[in-house]
Design a protein around this motif. Structure first.
Motif, mmCIF file in Angstrom:
data_model
loop_
_atom_site.group_PDB
_atom_site.id
_atom_site.type_symbol
_atom_site.label_atom_id
_atom_site.label_comp_id
_atom_site.label_asym_id
_atom_site.label_seq_id
_atom_site.Cartn_x
_atom_site.Cartn_y
_atom_site.Cartn_z
ATOM 1 N N VAL A 264 -10.280 4.704 -5.143
ATOM 2 C CA VAL A 264 -10.451 3.858 -3.832
ATOM 3 C C VAL A 264 -11.379 4.733 -2.968
ATOM 4 O O VAL A 264 -11.404 5.818 -2.982
ATOM 5 N N LEU B 38 0.864 -1.177 0.014
ATOM 6 C CA LEU B 38 0.087 -0.066 0.047
ATOM 7 C C LEU B 38 0.827 1.251 -0.106
ATOM 8 O O LEU B 38 0.620 2.400 -0.448
ATOM 9 N N VAL C 39 -8.122 -3.019 -0.156
ATOM 10 C CA VAL C 39 -8.408 -1.715 -0.613
ATOM 11 C C VAL C 39 -9.737 -2.056 -1.370
ATOM 12 O O VAL C 39 -9.757 -2.900 -2.121
ATOM 13 N N LEU D 280 -10.829 1.615 2.817
ATOM 14 C CA LEU D 280 -9.688 0.436 3.116
ATOM 15 C C LEU D 280 -10.117 -0.107 4.459
ATOM 16 O O LEU D 280 -10.887 0.243 5.182
#
Length: 115
Positions: free
Chosen positions: A82, A13, A63, A85
């Motif tokens: 995105v 990440l 994600v 998370l």
């Protein structure tokens, strides 16, 4: 929009955050439906794949991104796609219960999580 659940690790990440896009490595999980149960099943499947990426202790990370269609499932995902998370709240020991829930993080919390 199609919601993707992308298993990863904190180290991967960090690389994605610096690059501005997330390149899926391994399985990309798509929920079978848009109901809560299907999305939870997809999340936990991705969490299992994240545990496999760790190969031991550490934090599972998933994600969650939204793309226009499934053709985007194998390509790098811009971080602007995105939407959330999920991660273990703390490092978990190898062999920890795979059914433990993950904590939810908003996208603006990613830098804190990586810090």
């Amino acid at each position: 929009m199609t919601r993707l659940y992308l298993p990863t690790t904190l180290d991967r990440l960090r690389v994605a955050w610096a690059a501005g896009s997330f390149a899926p490595q391994g399985d990309v999980v798509v929920a079978e439906g848009d109901d809560e149960d299907s999305e939870y099943a997809a999340l936990m499947t991705a969490a299992d794949a994240s545990a496999d990426l760790l190969a031991g202790a550490g934090r599972r990370v998933v994600v969650v991104a939204e793309v226009a269609d499934l053709e985007g499932a194998g390509r790098p995902v811009p971080l602007k796609r995105v939407v959330a998370l999920h991660a273990d709240p703390d490092d978990r020991p190898a062999g920890a219960d795979p059914d433990d829930d993950l904590a939810w993080y908003a996208t603006q919390e990613i830098p804190d999580l990586l810090g």
